[in-house]
Design a protein around this motif. Structure first.
Motif, PDB file in Angstrom:
ATOM      1  N   SER A 243       0.827  -1.209   0.000  1.00  0.00           N
ATOM      2  CA  SER A 243       0.000   0.000   0.000  1.00  0.00           C
ATOM      3  C   SER A 243       0.858   1.255   0.000  1.00  0.00           C
ATOM      4  O   SER A 243       0.517   2.255  -0.641  1.00  0.00           O
ATOM      5  N   LEU A 244       1.983   1.213   0.709  1.00  0.00           N
ATOM      6  CA  LEU A 244       2.912   2.343   0.712  1.00  0.00           C
ATOM      7  C   LEU A 244       3.462   2.580  -0.696  1.00  0.00           C
ATOM      8  O   LEU A 244       3.588   3.719  -1.144  1.00  0.00           O
ATOM      9  N   GLY A 245       3.765   1.488  -1.410  1.00  0.00           N
ATOM     10  CA  GLY A 245       4.236   1.604  -2.786  1.00  0.00           C
ATOM     11  C   GLY A 245       3.211   2.238  -3.698  1.00  0.00           C
ATOM     12  O   GLY A 245       3.539   3.068  -4.563  1.00  0.00           O
ATOM     13  N   VAL A 246       1.934   1.881  -3.522  1.00  0.00           N
ATOM     14  CA  VAL A 246       0.856   2.482  -4.313  1.00  0.00           C
ATOM     15  C   VAL A 246       0.796   3.987  -4.054  1.00  0.00           C
ATOM     16  O   VAL A 246       0.670   4.796  -4.982  1.00  0.00           O
ATOM     17  N   CYS A 247       0.910   4.365  -2.793  1.00  0.00           N
ATOM     18  CA  CYS A 247       0.857   5.785  -2.429  1.00  0.00           C
ATOM     19  C   CYS A 247       2.024   6.569  -3.047  1.00  0.00           C
ATOM     20  O   CYS A 247       1.839   7.673  -3.576  1.00  0.00           O
ATOM     21  N   LEU A 248       3.209   5.994  -2.995  1.00  0.00           N
ATOM     22  CA  LEU A 248       4.378   6.670  -3.575  1.00  0.00           C
ATOM     23  C   LEU A 248       4.221   6.812  -5.080  1.00  0.00           C
ATOM     24  O   LEU A 248       4.539   7.861  -5.656  1.00  0.00           O
ATOM     25  N   TYR A 249       3.746   5.764  -5.724  1.00  0.00           N
ATOM     26  CA  TYR A 249       3.540   5.804  -7.187  1.00  0.00           C
ATOM     27  C   TYR A 249       2.558   6.922  -7.535  1.00  0.00           C
ATOM     28  O   TYR A 249       2.790   7.699  -8.469  1.00  0.00           O
ATOM     29  N   TYR A 250       1.469   7.003  -6.783  1.00  0.00           N
ATOM     30  CA  TYR A 250       0.457   8.027  -7.056  1.00  0.00           C
ATOM     31  C   TYR A 250       1.037   9.425  -6.871  1.00  0.00           C
ATOM     32  O   TYR A 250       0.774  10.339  -7.658  1.00  0.00           O
ATOM     33  N   MET A 251       1.849   9.611  -5.820  1.00  0.00           N
ATOM     34  CA  MET A 251       2.426  10.932  -5.562  1.00  0.00           C
ATOM     35  C   MET A 251       3.337  11.387  -6.704  1.00  0.00           C
ATOM     36  O   MET A 251       3.367  12.561  -7.063  1.00  0.00           O
ATOM     37  N   VAL A 252       4.080  10.444  -7.280  1.00  0.00           N
ATOM     38  CA  VAL A 252       5.039  10.789  -8.328  1.00  0.00           C
ATOM     39  C   VAL A 252       4.385  10.815  -9.708  1.00  0.00           C
ATOM     40  O   VAL A 252       4.629  11.716 -10.514  1.00  0.00           O
ATOM     41  N   ALA A 253       3.547   9.812  -9.993  1.00  0.00           N
ATOM     42  CA  ALA A 253       2.983   9.648 -11.340  1.00  0.00           C
ATOM     43  C   ALA A 253       1.644  10.345 -11.520  1.00  0.00           C
ATOM     44  O   ALA A 253       1.214  10.594 -12.652  1.00  0.00           O
ATOM     45  N   GLY A 254       0.959  10.633 -10.424  1.00  0.00           N
ATOM     46  CA  GLY A 254      -0.326  11.308 -10.534  1.00  0.00           C
ATOM     47  C   GLY A 254      -1.494  10.382 -10.811  1.00  0.00           C
ATOM     48  O   GLY A 254      -2.590  10.852 -11.151  1.00  0.00           O
ATOM     49  N   LYS A 255      -1.297   9.078 -10.674  1.00  0.00           N
ATOM     50  CA  LYS A 255      -2.385   8.128 -10.887  1.00  0.00           C
ATOM     51  C   LYS A 255      -2.029   6.809 -10.210  1.00  0.00           C
ATOM     52  O   LYS A 255      -0.884   6.600  -9.780  1.00  0.00           O
ATOM     53  N   TYR A 256      -2.993   5.906 -10.133  1.00  0.00           N
ATOM     54  CA  TYR A 256      -2.751   4.602  -9.524  1.00  0.00           C
ATOM     55  C   TYR A 256      -1.941   3.722 -10.484  1.00  0.00           C
ATOM     56  O   TYR A 256      -2.093   3.834 -11.710  1.00  0.00           O
ATOM     57  N   PRO A 257      -1.101   2.844  -9.941  1.00  0.00           N
ATOM     58  CA  PRO A 257      -0.301   1.981 -10.815  1.00  0.00           C
ATOM     59  C   PRO A 257      -1.161   0.988 -11.600  1.00  0.00           C
ATOM     60  O   PRO A 257      -0.838   0.648 -12.745  1.00  0.00           O
ATOM     61  N   TYR A 258      -2.273   0.545 -11.000  1.00  0.00           N
ATOM     62  CA  TYR A 258      -3.139  -0.418 -11.659  1.00  0.00           C
ATOM     63  C   TYR A 258      -4.584   0.033 -11.504  1.00  0.00           C
ATOM     64  O   TYR A 258      -5.117   0.070 -10.390  1.00  0.00           O
ATOM     65  N   PHE A 259      -5.202   0.362 -12.629  1.00  0.00           N
ATOM     66  CA  PHE A 259      -6.591   0.809 -12.585  1.00  0.00           C
ATOM     67  C   PHE A 259      -7.196   0.686 -13.974  1.00  0.00           C
ATOM     68  O   PHE A 259      -6.639   1.184 -14.954  1.00  0.00           O
ATOM     69  N   ASP A 260      -8.312  -0.009 -14.049  1.00  0.00           N
ATOM     70  CA  ASP A 260      -9.026  -0.178 -15.318  1.00  0.00           C
ATOM     71  C   ASP A 260     -10.353   0.559 -15.209  1.00  0.00           C
ATOM     72  O   ASP A 260     -11.278   0.079 -14.538  1.00  0.00           O
ATOM     73  N   PRO A 261     -10.473   1.736 -15.848  1.00  0.00           N
ATOM     74  CA  PRO A 261     -11.720   2.507 -15.727  1.00  0.00           C
ATOM     75  C   PRO A 261     -12.924   1.783 -16.324  1.00  0.00           C
ATOM     76  O   PRO A 261     -14.065   2.102 -15.999  1.00  0.00           O
ATOM     77  N   THR A 262     -12.688   0.795 -17.203  1.00  0.00           N
ATOM     78  CA  THR A 262     -13.801   0.060 -17.816  1.00  0.00           C
ATOM     79  C   THR A 262     -14.295  -1.077 -16.932  1.00  0.00           C
ATOM     80  O   THR A 262     -15.339  -1.668 -17.200  1.00  0.00           O
ATOM     81  N   ASN A 263     -13.498  -1.388 -15.893  1.00  0.00           N
ATOM     82  CA  ASN A 263     -13.830  -2.482 -14.971  1.00  0.00           C
ATOM     83  C   ASN A 263     -13.932  -3.838 -15.661  1.00  0.00           C
ATOM     84  O   ASN A 263     -14.610  -4.744 -15.182  1.00  0.00           O
ATOM     85  N   ARG A 264     -13.247  -3.998 -16.788  1.00  0.00           N
ATOM     86  CA  ARG A 264     -13.275  -5.280 -17.496  1.00  0.00           C
ATOM     87  C   ARG A 264     -12.259  -6.263 -16.933  1.00  0.00           C
ATOM     88  O   ARG A 264     -12.450  -7.474 -16.989  1.00  0.00           O
TER      89      ARG A 264
END
Length: 631
Positions: free
Chosen positions: A224-245
């Motif tokens: 979870s800490l890694g996800v937070c760091l990725y979001y802070m630097v990249a501006g988005k979640y590392p893994y996310f599918d907006p289509t929910n497929r």
């Protein structure tokens, strides 16, 4: 209109006043959740607090254990990077928590002030503080389980709040304190190897083992800490599918997050290891503490966090037992042993004066931290509160006399003064042999620089002796005894070696022409370390030294047509590094104490120590930031 404002404000305020008669005033609503409302208020000492009022009557019974969990854990918290619970009160209708006040959370900070992405140096600063907060939880065998940006609170001083609002000064976030909040989903385990299987957290931040409803342990916090760091630097979640497929578990398993969005190679590699699908392949907390971002290098500037992080390594290097920390004397024992009544009276008067200072924020600026409840799956840790409510949790009273870190920062400030000056002397020493015999050499160069080196080391030792004298006895206003003890050990044992061979002279020095040519160097008078003359003398000599370095740097451009010579490049770098530490040490003599984490700056300087252009930019930024004039 703020959604929290309404008919309940009066009733909530009445409940707070009934629970804590006459202790709080100036209530202002700052946020709300499904069952909780949060108010900013001021106590009788002028200290701003956040008061969380939870409506028990309208709350689902399944959520009450989370409230009990949070109250119990926060009442036991004693770490700068974990939110503090000062007081608590229970009644049949409401649960009231008096918490540390934080100005906003990291999620709002990222979106409002940085357009979705944080600079690398700020991410490193936040990481170091979050790691410290997590270590405190892990030391007490607690797994957080809901790490996300909105659960990282940002605490700013009143002055920095004002600088942010009036001047949009983003440097305040480099001095901020970052705190873990919302321990409603946290859980205490047997030890660092124990596991649990409760489905808990926020889905996009969850470790895959939780998503897959498998057993998990503290490595889930790492993911979870890694996800937070990725979001802070990249501006988005590392893994996310907006289509929910594609299920989130499948996306995580592929491990194909776009790491190119993280420009800093070290940070990229660290986050990649944190986001491993398999917990056994994932970065461990022990490995995290071995990383350059968290390790303190000898000679760097520091703040209390550095030594605390260094001491935290023991948490992950051995199995934690209940007896591990039992032999450490409690702060209360030390307070009773060393505190005098007169000292308390003096401090009390100081805080009474401070209580006249008020905060005035407009409603548009009140997007503040709110420690929201996360109602999720039922946990069986604690029984549901019975109809007969009892205040079973510690009623921690905030003691303004023991305000954390304000005075201990003075000790670190002195250490940073002599560290910067010693580093400056070392750079000057490196300049002498490399400049000798070049176009930059001049008749008195070696003797002049040697005299500066001698002077700087004597000043450093004088400051060292000043700091050493401060360790005669511990006072509660210094803050955490652990930090005090760690710093005392380094000063009295490790730093002592550096100063053993340095002798402090007074009076005129003879035999060196440059000494007599410089009016300010006709005598070295290391006067009493708190005297105005001592500080003025250093400021004057600092300016003279900077001018010498600047003149030599200008000569590198005037006297050399071809700047491709590696030796010339090295000379320039040493000159810039010397100028940086000359400016740094001057700043440390004239600015008010600030909670600055120098680690990110030190890492950048280390990376750029062979790049003259980058170092030149650093010199310029220091001069501009602190309005230093060397004319």
């Amino acid at each position: 209109m703020n959604p929290i404002v309404g008919n309940n404000v009066g009733s909530d305020q009445g409940a707070i006043q009934a629970a804590f008669p006459g202790e709080y005033k100036g209530f202002a609503p700052i946020g709300r959740g499904s069952y909780a409302k949060v108010y900013r208020a001021e106590d009788n000492y002028g200290q701003t607090v956040a008061i969380k009022v939870i409506d028990v009557r309208n709350m689902q019974k399944e959520i009450i254990p989370y409230m009990q969990n949070e109250m119990k854990l926060l009442s036991e918290s004693d770490n700068k990077n974990v939110i503090k619970l000062f007081k608590s009160h229970q009644s049949p209708d409401k649960l009231i928590l008096v918490l540390e006040y934080c100005f906003l959370d990291v999620e709002f900070m990222v979106k409002r002030y940085y357009k979705g992405k944080l600079p690398d140096n700020l991410v490193i600063i936040i990481l170091r503080q979050l790691a410290n907060g997590l270590s405190y939880l892990h030391k007490n065998k607690i797994i957080h389980r809901d790490l996300k940006l909105e659960n990282f609170a940002v605490q700013l001083t009143v002055e920095d709040q004002d600088a942010l609002q009036k001047r949009n000064d983003l440097t305040v976030f480099e001095r901020a304190t970052y705190k873990l909040i919302d321990l409603g989903l946290a859980k205490k385990l047997g030890d660092l190897t124990a596991q649990t299987s409760t489905w808990a957290g926020t889905e996009l931040n969850m470790a895959p083992e939780i998503l897959n409803e498998e057993k998990y342990s503290f490595q889930a916090d790492m993911y979870s800490l890694g996800v937070c760091l990725y979001y802070m630097v990249a501006g988005k979640y590392p893994y996310f599918d907006p289509t929910n497929r594609t299920p989130l578990q499948d996306l995580i398993k592929q491990e194909n997050a776009d790491l190119n969005l993280i420009p800093n190679i070290q940070l990229r590699s660290l986050i990649q290891k944190m986001l491993k699908f398999n917990p056994k392949q994932r970065l461990t907390f022990q490995e995290l503490y071995q990383h350059e971002f968290l390790k303190y290098r000898e000679g760097d500037l520091m703040n209390p966090l550095d030594l605390e992080l260094d001491s935290n390594q023991v948490i992950y290097s051995q199995r934690i037992e209940d007896s591990t920390f039992e032999d450490v004397r409690t702060e209360q024992q030390l307070i009773q042993q060393y505190t005098t009544n007169q000292y308390r009276i003096d401090q009390q008067q100081t805080f009474e004066k401070k209580s006249d200072v008020k905060q005035d924020f407009s409603s548009s600026q009140q997007q503040q931290y709110c420690n929201f409840v996360q109602p999720d799956t039922e946990i069986q840790q604690y029984p549901i509160i019975s109809s007969e409510y009892k205040n079973v949790f510690p009623n921690n009273t905030y003691d303004p006399i023991k305000k954390q870190n304000d005075q201990i920062m003075q000790l670190y400030h002195i250490k940073n003064q002599y560290a910067a000056i010693m580093k400056l002397a070392d750079y000057l020493e490196q300049i002498i042999p490399i400049v000798k015999g070049t176009k930059l050499d001049f008749f008195t160069m070696e003797s002049k620089f040697n005299m500066y080196i001698e002077y700087l080391r004597m000043v450093s030792k004088q400051l060292y002796l000043k700091l050493k004298q401060r360790f005669q006895f511990y006072q509660p206003s210094l803050g955490s005894f652990d930090r005090y003890q760690l710093l005392e050990k380094q000063v009295k044992q490790e730093d002592q070696i550096k100063f053993d061979n340095i002798k402090i002279k007074e009076g005129d020095s003879s035999g060196m022409i440059s000494w007599f040519n410089k009016k300010v160097f006709k005598s070295i008078k290391c006067e009493p370390h708190d005297s105005l003359n001592f500080n003025q003398q250093y400021q004057q000599n600092n300016i003279e030294l900077y001018k010498e370095l600047l003149k030599m740097l200008q000569d590198t451009f005037y006297k050399y047509q071809d700047d491709s010579d590696p030796k010339l490049k090295r000379i320039k770098c040493l000159l810039y590094l010397s100028m940086i530490n000359t400016a740094r040490s001057r700043v440390l003599f004239q600015v008010e104490l600030q909670n600055v984490d120098y680690k990110a700056e030190e890492l950048l300087l280390t990376k750029a120590r062979d790049e003259p252009d980058t170092l030149s930019e650093k010199v310029t930024s220091i001069l501009a930031q602190y309005n230093l004039n060397y004319d």
